[in-house]
Each structure stands twice: as C-alpha cells, then as structure tokens.
Design an enzyme around this catalytic site. Sequence first.
Site, PDB file in Angstrom:
ATOM      1  N   ARG B  74       0.839  -1.195   0.000  1.00  0.00           N
ATOM      2  CA  ARG B  74       0.000   0.000   0.000  1.00  0.00           C
ATOM      3  C   ARG B  74       0.875   1.246   0.000  1.00  0.00           C
ATOM      4  O   ARG B  74       1.824   1.353   0.779  1.00  0.00           O
ATOM      5  CB  ARG B  74      -0.893  -0.012   1.239  1.00  0.00           C
ATOM      6  CG  ARG B  74      -1.633   1.297   1.509  1.00  0.00           C
ATOM      7  CD  ARG B  74      -2.545   1.122   2.711  1.00  0.00           C
ATOM      8  NE  ARG B  74      -3.191   2.357   3.102  1.00  0.00           N
ATOM      9  CZ  ARG B  74      -2.804   3.121   4.128  1.00  0.00           C
ATOM     10  NH1 ARG B  74      -1.748   2.776   4.848  1.00  0.00           N
ATOM     11  NH2 ARG B  74      -3.462   4.206   4.434  1.00  0.00           N
ATOM     12  N   ARG B 116      -6.132  19.216   8.911  1.00  0.00           N
ATOM     13  CA  ARG B 116      -4.933  19.137   9.739  1.00  0.00           C
ATOM     14  C   ARG B 116      -4.612  20.490  10.357  1.00  0.00           C
ATOM     15  O   ARG B 116      -4.926  21.538   9.786  1.00  0.00           O
ATOM     16  CB  ARG B 116      -3.734  18.657   8.905  1.00  0.00           C
ATOM     17  CG  ARG B 116      -3.767  17.172   8.622  1.00  0.00           C
ATOM     18  CD  ARG B 116      -2.486  16.671   8.001  1.00  0.00           C
ATOM     19  NE  ARG B 116      -2.570  15.241   7.755  1.00  0.00           N
ATOM     20  CZ  ARG B 116      -2.123  14.308   8.589  1.00  0.00           C
ATOM     21  NH1 ARG B 116      -1.530  14.642   9.717  1.00  0.00           N
ATOM     22  NH2 ARG B 116      -2.253  13.028   8.294  1.00  0.00           N
ATOM     23  N   LYS B 259     -12.798   3.563   1.452  1.00  0.00           N
ATOM     24  CA  LYS B 259     -12.441   3.536   2.874  1.00  0.00           C
ATOM     25  C   LYS B 259     -13.644   4.022   3.674  1.00  0.00           C
ATOM     26  O   LYS B 259     -14.119   5.133   3.484  1.00  0.00           O
ATOM     27  CB  LYS B 259     -11.219   4.420   3.128  1.00  0.00           C
ATOM     28  CG  LYS B 259      -9.949   3.801   2.555  1.00  0.00           C
ATOM     29  CD  LYS B 259      -8.799   4.764   2.550  1.00  0.00           C
ATOM     30  CE  LYS B 259      -8.240   5.008   3.940  1.00  0.00           C
ATOM     31  NZ  LYS B 259      -7.079   5.957   3.843  1.00  0.00           N
ATOM     32  N   THR B 317      -5.980  -0.377  10.452  1.00  0.00           N
ATOM     33  CA  THR B 317      -5.661   0.600  11.494  1.00  0.00           C
ATOM     34  C   THR B 317      -5.509   0.012  12.894  1.00  0.00           C
ATOM     35  O   THR B 317      -6.414  -0.644  13.388  1.00  0.00           O
ATOM     36  CB  THR B 317      -6.693   1.758  11.578  1.00  0.00           C
ATOM     37  OG1 THR B 317      -7.165   2.062  10.277  1.00  0.00           O
ATOM     38  CG2 THR B 317      -6.041   2.984  12.176  1.00  0.00           C
TER      39      THR B 317
END
Lengths: 509, 516
Positions: B74, B116, B259, B317
């Site tokens: 990935r 962010r 996702k 995760t």
Amino acid sequence: ATAVTTDTSGIEVDTVTEAELKENGFRSTRRTKLICTIGPATCGFEQLEALAVGGMNVARLNMCHGTRDWHRGVIRSVRRLNEEKGFAVAIMMDTEGSEIHMGDLGGEASAKAEDGEVWTFTVRAFDSSRPERTISVSYDGFAEDVRVGDELLVDGGMVRFEVIEKIGPDVKCLCTDPGLLLPRANLTFWRDGSLVRERNAMLPTISSKDWLDIDFGIAEGVDFIAVSFVKSAEVINHLKSYLAARSRGGEIGVIAKIESIDSLTNLEEIILASDGAMVARGDLGAQIPLEQVPAAQQRIVQVCRALNKPVIVASQLLESMIEYPTPTRAEVADVSEAVRQRSDALMLSGESAMGQFPDKALTVLRTVSLRIERWWREEKRHESVPLQAIGSSFSDKISEEICNSAAKMANNLGVDAVFVYTTSGHMASLVSRCRPDCPIFAFTTTTSVRRRLNLQWGLIPFRLSFSDDMESNLNKTFSLLKSRGMIKSGDLVIAVSDMLQSIQVMNVP
Amino acid sequence: SIKISEDSRKPKAYAENGAFDVGVLDSSSYRLADSRTSSNDSRRKTKIVCTIGPSSSSREMIWKLAEAGMNVARLNMSHGDHASHQITIDLVKEYNSLFVDKAIAIMLDTKGPEVRSGDVPQPIFLEEGQEFNFTIKRGVSLKDTVSVNYDDFVNDVEVGDILLVDGGMMSLAVKSKTSDLVKCVVIDGGELQSRRHLNVRGKSATLPSITDKDWEDIKFGVDNQVDFYAVSFVKDAKVVHELKNYLKTCSADISVIVKIESADSIKNLPSIISACDGAMVARGDLGAELPIEEVPLLQEEIIRRCRSIHKPVIVATNMLESMINHPTPTRAEVSDIAIAVREGADAIMLSGETAHGKFPLKAVNVMHTVALRTEASLPVRTSASRTTAYKGHMGQMFAFHASIMANTLSSPLIVFTRTGSMAVLLSHYRPSATIFAFTNQRRIMQRLALYQGVMPIYMEFSDDAEDTYARSLKLLQDENMLKEGQHVTLVQSGSQPIWREESTHLIQVRKIKIGG
C-alpha cells in the site's frame, strides 16, 4: 448523588446501580462486571470512589507490589466506601506466585535494554542501588538451571536475551531483541525452541510469601484470593481447606489464574475445584505461543460457563491507555470480543494501577460492554448454548432446572427482571450462568455474599433480610424497591428462590 | 525473526484437544459435520496488506516483506512524493516479474480531504483545562492558537463539539467561535506537533472526497497501472461513480476500494458498497468521528455486507500498533487479528507498523501466524443445507457446491480464469483449502492477491484443456503445493467458458499421481 444506605431493616444496593435503574430502567444495566487493579494511581479514597462510581465491581490488589500496610490501607478505604456510600465493591487479593520473574529494578519504572548489550541476571540481592545492566531474578536455582545458548524471554518476548556465560550466581546475557524491561516481568527460558521446565517446574505454586499474604488476606477479610500459576486442582483444594479452617464466618472465594501450560492441560479439574478462573493472558502468552491465546481464552470461558464458575478476562485489554487517553482500535475490538463471549468480568491491570487515565480506561470498558450488550438485545441474540447438567444431588438438579427454565421464560416472555432469593448465592449464579436477556436482582442476607455475587455476569446484588415466606419476601421487596423508584407497578418479574423450589411470574402490584 | 510459530513450542495440551470451535459469529450458518478442521492446509488464506514507508521501501525490505507474507503493498499518498512512490512501484513490479506463483498487488491510498493543524516550530504543550484556539488564517503558530488547513472549519464546527487530535490522543471542547477563530478548552492534553490530524466527533467535514491533489495522485496511479485505489473519506456512492467514470475514460482497469471512515459513509453504506469494488474498514477515523465502541459492530457489519455481494474487505488501522516500538504485540492485538479472521475479512492491514515501525518483518510474521492459527480453528462446512446459491446463477451454484465437495474431501480447488470472476466466486464461499487460480492475465493475477483463500498463478493457456491441466498440476507438484495421492477439485464454470461448451459446467475430482 450518593445516599447512605445502611438501614438494616431495608435493602442495600449501591448508589450507582440505583441511579442507573432509576434513569434507564432495568434492561440497560450493565451485565459484564469490571475489575480494577489498585495501585499508586488509584489508591486514594476519592480515586477509589471515582472508580466505584465509574462502575468498578471488584478492586484487585496485586501482592507483587506494595507493602502489606499499603494494601491494608486500600482494603480499609474500600470497606469505608462500601459502608459510607452503599457500594458492594468486592476485594480480590492476587498472590505473587513463584514463577521466575525479575526483581523490582530498585524502584525504577523501567529499564531499557538495547540490541547487543550484555546484561547480568543474578540471584544475588542488592543491598543498595541496582548496578548498571543488572537484573535480579526471583528464583534461586536460576543460575544452575540455565545453560549457555539458552534464550531468555522477558514477558513472552518483549525483550530477548541469549545466555553467553555463567559466572557463579551471575548469568551474562546478550540482548538480541531490544525493549523495555518492566519491574517483576515474567522470565522464561527456552532451549532448542522448547520452554525449559526443569527444577523450576517443581516450584511450589504458593510460596511462603504467598502463605503470609493469604493469612493477611484472611485477617483483613478479602472476598477473593486469586492464585497465580495454578498447575493442578490439588493446590486449590489445599488452599480451600486452609481457608475453611481459618477464615472466620465469611467465606473467601478462590480464583485460579490460568496462565501456564499445566493449567490448560488440567483445566477442567482446576476450574471444578475453584470458585472462578482468570484468563491471565499476559503470562499465558509468555508460556504458549501468542497466537494460541485467543483460542485458549475462548476455551477457558466456555469451560467456566459449563461448570458454572465466574470467569475473568485479564491483561493488556487497554494497554495503550496507560499512556494515552484513547484506546487503539484493536483494544476496543478485543474488549468487545470478551463481552460477546459473555465472560463474567473484564479486568484492568496497569491501566488503573499506574496509568495516567484510570477513569477513562474504566469508561471505555463500561461503554463498550454496554454497547455490545445492547446490540445483542436489539439483534435478539439470546444465548442458546446448551448447558450440561452439573448438579450432583437431586435437590441441586432441581435448582438447576428451575434456573434454566426461569431464564428461558424470561427471554421468551420479555420480562423486566429475574428476582432470585438466595442465602448462599448458588441459586443466583445458576441464573447468571444462563445469561438471560434481562437483569438478575439477587437478594441475599449477608454483605459478604452480596459482594462476592458482584463478580458474576448480570447479577445486581442486594442485601435484604428475608424469611421462608416468599409471599411476604416479594411484597417486602416490591414495596422497598418501589419506594426508591427502582421498579414500578406493572413491571413483569420472575421470582425464584433457594428456599422454595418454584418459579413465580407476576406483575409488580 | 520471531519464532513463536515453531511447532516444537506448541504445547501438548493443544495437540491433544485439537483446535477449538471458535466460529462464534459464523457458527449459526455452518453445520459442523465433525470436529475436523482445515489444519492440514498450511497456507494462510487471509491476505496481508503492508504500507510501504521509510522502514520498508528499500529493495531488500520489499523482498523480505514479500517472503514474510505481504500480499498487497500500500502506498499512502499522505506521505512521500511521486518520485519515492515510483521507486516502490518499480521494485514491486520487478519482484512480480520474477515469479509465476507470487504476486504483490499495489494499492494507492489517496490522502483525501484531511483536516490538519498547521506547522508549529516547536511542539505546543496543551494542558487540561487551558484555552486553545484554531484559526483559518494561514501560518499562525502562537502559544494558544494554530492554523487549520481548511477554510470551512469555522462553519462546520459548533459550540459544544468535541475536536479530536490524532483520533483521540488529545481532545478539546469548542466553547465559542468568531468568523475566523474557533475557541476551545483542552479536555485531554498532550504535545501538539505540526500537521496533526483533526476530527470533529460525530461529523464529517463538508469537503469533496477527492481533492485536487488526489486527482493528481490518481493520474499517477493510472500511469503506473496500480491494481487498487483506496479512496479516503468516501461519503456517498456518487464519488465512486465519478472515479469509475474517469477511469473508464482513461481505459484504466483499476479496482476502487472505498475507505469507510466517516460518519456520513455509515449512513450511505448499502449504496457505497454496491458501487465500489471492495471496502476498507478504516478504524482510525471511524472511531474518531463515531463513538469508539461502535467500531467493532460496524466492522462486523461492513464485512458482512461486502461478503454478501462478493466484494473484498480489508480491516485496517491499529492492528499491531504497539509493534511500531516493541517486538511483541499486546494480547489485545493478537485477539483483534483473530477476530478479523473469524469475521471473514479478505485482508488485514499494517500501517505505521511496516511504514515507519521498528519491527516491520516481525509485525508481518505475527499477522501471518495468528491468521494461520485462527483459520485452522474455523469450522469446516461440509453440508449444503441453507444454501445461498440458486440455479439462476450457474457460476455461483457451481462455486458453492465445489466448495462443499472440496471441504468434504479436504482437497484444494483449481480454477482457470481469464477474468478472475470464478476465483472470486469460489473465495466467496470460503472453502477450507486453497483456491489455486490459474490465469493468463497478469493484471487479474495481481488483483486476485487481495481475495481470501485465492492463490493466483500465472500460466499461458493452450488450446488443449487436458494439456493445460497437466501443466498446472505439474507446476503445483514441482512447487510442493500438491502431494502424490492427494485429491484436487477442478472447477469449470463461470460466464466465459475457456475450453468447455457454453452450456456445460463441470466439477472434476482428480487424484494426484507421480509426475502429474
């Protein structure tokens, strides 16, 4: 919102449960019990109270750490909490056991071993401070038992060493896998890929220090004693007869910690002899390959259910929360799985004893438990595991059938609660074993039985003086609970008792 | 390397008792014929996705990861640049070109509309109870205020919202806001470093799922013919269609993995899953936008939905988070892998563990051993009751019954496929032994690397079916994947016949003889 509830003619239930029942009704009360290990982060009275309010059902004292005076202080604080605030927090004393472990690092929180460093493992005790790169070992035969070339694993592989030289009581080891050494970490040594089990396998399960701790536990009136590294049923039977001879009045439950290969081999007989079991995954994962721990956990939980003994899932449930305020997703999945397995209790170790976020860790256990329990009610996933018959006497068999039927009726009729009146607590645990869909109100006459029942799945233990007359017991209970707003007219209840072998279904008048 | 998988260290207790029936979630739909398990098959079925980063991008490490069990590499476009990712892609392709029976697929994971915090020259220490602000003005870095990279941040958050830094490592409560400033009080403190990931609990940012940067990365993926896109922060099926249309215009045949990581995606789960080619349970953001205790239940639901419509699903995760710094996993992490395997995920994923961790190979090794061990303890379905296959779909029916036969015989399955579809159907029924999928298409071989239980093998097909079978069996014997006397189940079905008549479907069982 903490009312004092010491009225002996009335009913005793902890204030958190009472508030929960009032606010949310019966069905949403938590079924999975929570155990917190008490340590420097949580030993103050206010801290203990915060844990009790947060859902702690059992406080665990780890005798590997702390002095007896310190433990006495905690026990007395918990007892005061129960007396003053109406909680029923049970106390579990966990013995150290005599497997090989490291010393306490002379007060340091940890020590770091780097790749290629040579460390000394020694059976010598240090008078003053710990010499650099030196670790004391709890087992006197260590230096004789190991051989050059053996692999030494700390905590099942957190750190690895290779034995390169033996000099008298000192064993020189080369660090091959770096990592943090924690005080009193488990040590195992491996030769040609197998766990070395020589004279160290002959160590007594209960050491002389453990016996002194047990005497201390009896004197202080703990509710449970958890025995480390149980190998066979014999040691449990031995301890139980010791306790029967010495403990005054109140019984002490013996919990077998399943953490060695021997304990898995003799699982059924050990659990049969004990009053409960703990899946001590930390040391278990150091003794059997890690990838086998999930299946072992599942088997232990199943065997305990079958034999009607409470089972605790312990070690590293929320390890990352020692340092961080939020768990990793893996930890949440692990907790949810233990709840789905319908284990009786989940346990925090370092997370509550010395972590930075004990209350938050407890909250995670509580919210995950509640969420999974709600999910299976919504999905109507009743437990329909066939349970083997366990009663030996005819009267026991009747009790068992009554409890099985009561639980089944409770699910099919969608009742609000099962009421069980029990002096010994046995009848309550038989109902708990069926994992019914509704909460179980367990009424018992003594505070010690009430505290012990607090370890078991789905039981909301109350202390209540009751008689042989069920009719009057029920009326008394209804009026007491109604007056405190914990039940209301029209609620559907099933009542069983160990005095009268019958099942009653009724609406609260 | 880690040695916990060695047989000699398995305690006797297990050998005697055999594997345990651990099919908690699946046992209702399986009937156990006996306590037999699939432990005779030592190939892992659950696939492993490894994120490539500084700890793993060298040629040596990619080779080692592949040998340790990586099935998909990935590329996380949140880090690195096209030049660095190009190097990884080239190395993986070089590795693949050396083998006919080993394929590492490449998955490009878009950065997505991440919110962010801005750059700070030094970490800012936030203490519980103190006030702290976020501003949409650029380049602000004060003791009590930092920038946010997203202009609508002020409009998206409301007073009372909880802001999470890095998925909950720190958290703040919104107290008030102005036109460009969000004022907060710290709930959980810590060190705020540069460019930390921000979430608002219960909310998804009102940003497009595919940003301008993402489109550039997607083009980069088209140019390099990656096998999968993992699209971050998918909120609805529309974005999946948009990307698929774009890929059609480029004539690029790349699978789109969505996702599932935002509160919005959960609302639209059924339509998203039907639109995509596969899904990833991205538990980090999912557990930040939604209460963390919902994640295990959502994971189960997403896996169930994907499996019901034959789409691959990845659990991602925090699987071995502690192994970023430690050589051994926590017991919770081992249990988590076992859960994902029992739930029937196609693949499990490593992120920081392989990208920047200290023990990337050990992490892969732990995943491998735990998955293998757990698979061996799953119940084997040998009864055709409660069938989900209907005669309207011949391929499905044959895949289902071939799986049951293979389970009864404890035999591996062999399928020849040009499109991969029959191998995917077989994987859907989760037979207990390996599905050897022979294909003459390298692209298909790569794609099949993600599917549970499928071992893709490249082979030229000849006009003669019998000759192709013989060569395939010989190859498997030469590689020690089949033994003399063993049975194999050959399946010939699916929409595009290779050697058979269109109207004929076959299941054939063969016993392996010396020399094929």
